[in-house]
Write a protein that holds these residues in place. Structure first.
Motif, PDB file in Angstrom:
ATOM      1  N   HIS A 234       0.865  -1.179   0.000  1.00 25.08           N
ATOM      2  CA  HIS A 234       0.000   0.000   0.000  1.00 25.08           C
ATOM      3  C   HIS A 234       0.902   1.229   0.000  1.00 25.08           C
ATOM      4  O   HIS A 234       1.871   1.291   0.769  1.00 25.08           O
ATOM      5  N   PRO A 235       0.608   2.213  -0.835  1.00 22.86           N
ATOM      6  CA  PRO A 235       1.510   3.358  -0.933  1.00 22.86           C
ATOM      7  C   PRO A 235       1.628   4.184   0.349  1.00 22.86           C
ATOM      8  O   PRO A 235       2.692   4.755   0.632  1.00 22.86           O
ATOM      9  N   THR A 236       0.537   4.256   1.127  1.00 21.97           N
ATOM     10  CA  THR A 236       0.520   5.212   2.249  1.00 21.97           C
ATOM     11  C   THR A 236       0.270   4.489   3.561  1.00 21.97           C
ATOM     12  O   THR A 236      -0.854   4.125   3.889  1.00 21.97           O
ATOM     13  N   THR A 237       1.343   4.286   4.320  1.00 21.45           N
ATOM     14  CA  THR A 237       1.248   3.708   5.656  1.00 21.45           C
ATOM     15  C   THR A 237       2.165   4.495   6.590  1.00 21.45           C
ATOM     16  O   THR A 237       3.045   5.233   6.142  1.00 21.45           O
ATOM     17  N   ILE A 238       1.959   4.312   7.892  1.00 14.93           N
ATOM     18  CA  ILE A 238       2.828   4.929   8.884  1.00 14.93           C
ATOM     19  C   ILE A 238       3.291   3.853   9.867  1.00 14.93           C
ATOM     20  O   ILE A 238       2.637   2.833  10.032  1.00 14.93           O
ATOM     21  N   LYS A 243       5.091  -2.449  13.298  1.00 14.34           N
ATOM     22  CA  LYS A 243       4.605  -2.823  11.972  1.00 14.34           C
ATOM     23  C   LYS A 243       4.133  -1.560  11.263  1.00 14.34           C
ATOM     24  O   LYS A 243       4.684  -0.493  11.499  1.00 14.34           O
ATOM     25  N   ARG A 244       3.153  -1.648  10.393  1.00 13.38           N
ATOM     26  CA  ARG A 244       2.675  -0.479   9.652  1.00 13.38           C
ATOM     27  C   ARG A 244       1.174  -0.303   9.863  1.00 13.38           C
ATOM     28  O   ARG A 244       0.434  -1.289   9.979  1.00 13.38           O
ATOM     29  N   MET A 245       0.737   0.947   9.914  1.00 13.70           N
ATOM     30  CA  MET A 245      -0.695   1.243   9.988  1.00 13.70           C
ATOM     31  C   MET A 245      -1.141   1.855   8.670  1.00 13.70           C
ATOM     32  O   MET A 245      -0.493   2.763   8.136  1.00 13.70           O
ATOM     33  N   LEU A 246      -2.246   1.364   8.164  1.00 12.82           N
ATOM     34  CA  LEU A 246      -2.792   1.827   6.898  1.00 12.82           C
ATOM     35  C   LEU A 246      -3.329   3.245   7.009  1.00 12.82           C
ATOM     36  O   LEU A 246      -4.044   3.584   7.949  1.00 12.82           O
ATOM     37  N   VAL A 247      -2.985   4.067   6.015  1.00 16.63           N
ATOM     38  CA  VAL A 247      -3.664   5.346   5.797  1.00 16.63           C
ATOM     39  C   VAL A 247      -4.455   5.157   4.508  1.00 16.63           C
ATOM     40  O   VAL A 247      -3.912   5.196   3.412  1.00 16.63           O
ATOM     41  N   SER A 248      -5.733   4.902   4.644  1.00 19.07           N
ATOM     42  CA  SER A 248      -6.578   4.373   3.577  1.00 19.07           C
ATOM     43  C   SER A 248      -6.492   5.169   2.281  1.00 19.07           C
ATOM     44  O   SER A 248      -6.338   6.388   2.274  1.00 19.07           O
ATOM     45  N   GLU A 249      -6.640   4.421   1.161  1.00 19.18           N
ATOM     46  CA  GLU A 249      -6.734   5.054  -0.149  1.00 19.18           C
ATOM     47  C   GLU A 249      -7.942   5.980  -0.227  1.00 19.18           C
ATOM     48  O   GLU A 249      -7.996   6.861  -1.091  1.00 19.18           O
ATOM     49  N   ALA A 250      -8.872   5.809   0.689  1.00 13.62           N
ATOM     50  CA  ALA A 250     -10.010   6.730   0.744  1.00 13.62           C
ATOM     51  C   ALA A 250      -9.538   8.169   0.913  1.00 13.62           C
ATOM     52  O   ALA A 250     -10.186   9.102   0.423  1.00 13.62           O
ATOM     53  N   ALA A 251      -8.403   8.364   1.585  1.00  9.52           N
ATOM     54  CA  ALA A 251      -7.878   9.717   1.777  1.00  9.52           C
ATOM     55  C   ALA A 251      -7.588  10.375   0.443  1.00  9.52           C
ATOM     56  O   ALA A 251      -7.906  11.562   0.223  1.00  9.52           O
TER      57      ALA A 251
END
Length: 517
Positions: A234-238, A243-251
């Motif tokens: 996924h392109p956008t995670t933090i 591990k990594r947390m998703l910053v949804s493509e909905a953004a």
């Protein structure tokens, strides 16, 4: 006596299969290590795709299918994909009837948002918590059958191995994690819906409870794994808790913009390089672009500060809360730094259009199976593929098992001991490094050497993923080789199959089915 079905996994694919089978009068054993409320499916945020065309865009299932096949870079079965997209609109309407609180337009229609790789608004959503809402509705639907005694829940049960007579599945062997006791469940059909392979990695947005152990055990038994090299970042995670947390493509679907600082000012690189779709290019492209900037030491920012307050309140409230809680950033007021993270496995257990594995009476659906996504998944198609695929697998199993007597089962061969924590940490380290956004043959070979001595089925599956990536000497979709940067249709417009014969792993390549009619 009613026919019996065992389903391994209680996320969206498993619940969908359970509802379908119970509705036909089958006795269903729904088995999972954790309750449905903790399944990976709950974590899905952005939405579910369907060409509802409630906003007059002249969308259609055929266009949805064409976008899906284009993103798949030639490796998805067109017959399976087009059947799924044809069923999508009715499926979403059924979910609404079950009580899923989809966002609505002013005139009461299901609202739709843009998602990557698609020129039409076709992603139905419930704020930024769509997976949670879908799961709530399907859990409630399955409880009706539990109350009737048609579905039998076996929570806190780990899958040990298959019961089988050669390449014919006869049931499943499980272990109760509370008391340590094992039990064998004979069945006319077994459906695997155990999710992706996130537990093999640490750079992932997925639940580490999706250990990959079920797929690994089936691979050890001789079931092939297809397209294991295609792992979606996924392109956008933090970063969050190791591990990594998703910053949804909905953004980005609602207007979020990606930029890096150039000569002291924001440079909106996706909009400049890809003017047609900009920040909503397919995930493989967007992830690579962000990765290159990160490798150059630059910080990539996702900026939503230009969005109207109403969008945050009605459509992104869950995302706002998550970024504030886990990232310490109020995305309404300031941009957030992002980087790619593993999010979805396009490959998995090999299944055909009807979700049959090569072993009779054994089926697979959802993220553990290879169907629908080819080399790259469109956002919004995973929830659709899980629910539709679970239903399709159950329908096939019902048809093929309806006259079958309950099989007799012998003593199962128990799998090897689980990989110890230190070994798992070593495996994750090498897979994270070798199966990144961009790969190279040298790093893949080094990782294979490093994990060769690790015991158990999980490292065996890890070797299969590495060998699949090593063997595909081209760049396609989510598999990008720095040493083979071009697509090679002459050699690799084919599905990768990895098979373990008890001694070694071999690779072969199977042509993608041609579109019928």
């Amino acid at each position: 006596m009613s026919q019996q079905m065992v389903i391994i996994g209680a996320g969206l694919a498993g619940l969908s299969a359970a509802c379908t089978a119970a509705r036909q009068g089958w006795q269903v054993w729904l088995c999972s290590s954790l309750p449905s409320e903790r399944a990976q499916s709950v974590m899905a945020e952005g939405g579910i795709n369907a060409a509802l065309d409630t906003q007059g865009q002249e969308d259609s299932p055929a266009r949805h299918g064409a976008d899906t096949l284009r993103a798949a870079c030639g490796l998805a079965d067109p017959n399976a994909v087009l059947a799924m997209t044809a069923a999508a609109s009715a499926l979403v309407e059924e979910l609404a009837d079950l009580g899923v609180p989809f966002n609505r337009t002013a005139d009461g229609q299901i609202d739709l948002r843009y998602f990557g790789g698609q020129k039409k608004k076709r992603t139905a959503f419930s704020q930024s918590d769509t997976g949670k809402q879908l799961m709530t509705a399907l859990i409630d639907a399955v409880r009706r059958y539990e109350a009737e005694g048609t579905v039998h829940r076996l929570n806190h049960h780990d899958f040990l191995t298959l019961l089988h007579d050669g390449p014919v599945c006869t049931g499943a062997s499980l272990r109760d994690t509370w008391n340590g006791e094992s039990c064998d469940l004979p069945a006319q059909a077994v459906i695997i819906a155990s999710g992706g392979l996130h537990g093999l990695f640490s750079c992932t947005t997925g639940s580490l409870a999706d250990t990959g152990a079920v797929t690994a055990e089936l691979f050890r038994l001789g079931l092939p794994v297809a397209n294991g090299e295609f792992i979606q970042y996924h392109p956008t995670t933090i970063a969050s808790n190791g591990k990594r947390m998703l910053v949804s493509e909905a953004a980005r679907g609602e207007g979020g913009r990606l930029w890096v600082k150039k000569q002291g000012r924001p440079w909106y690189f996706m909009e400049e390089k890809y003017p047609e779709l900009g920040n909503l290019m397919p995930r493989d492209v967007t992830a690579r672009e962000i990765w290159y900037h990160c490798q150059a030491g630059e910080t990539v920012w996702l900026d939503l500060t230009g969005l109207e307050e109403d969008i945050f309140f009605r459509k992104l409230s869950g995302l706002v809360a998550d970024c504030l809680l886990y990232g310490g950033v109020d995305i309404r007021c300031q941009p957030i730094a992002v980087a790619p993270g593993i999010h979805y496995f396009m490959g998995g257990l090999y299944v055909d259009e009807w979700h049959r594995t090569p072993w009779k009476h054994l089926y697979a659906a959802g993220e553990c199976a290879c169907q629908y996504h080819g080399a790259n998944r469109l956002g919004g198609n995973s929830l659709l593929g899980a629910i539709y695929g679970g239903r399709k697998a159950a329908c096939t199993a019902i048809e093929e098992g309806k006259e079958r007597p309950l099989p007799r089962t012998g003593q199962p061969e128990l799998p090897p001991a689980a990989l110890p924590p230190a070994g798992l940490a070593c495996l994750r380290q090498h897979l994270d490094r070798a199966l990144g956004v961009v790969r190279s043959g040298a790093v893949l070979a080094q990782a294979l050497d490093s994990i060769a001595a690790l015991p158990g089925a999980l490292p065996l599956l890890g070797q299969a993923l590495l060998q699949s990536a090593q063997g595909r000497q081209e760049s396609r979709g989510a598999h990008w080789r720095s040493d083979f940067p071009h697509r090679d249709d002459d050699r690799f417009l084919r599905t990768t199959l990895a098979l373990y014969d008890g001694r070694r792993i071999t690779l072969s390549y199977r042509p993608v089915p041609e579109k019928r009619g």
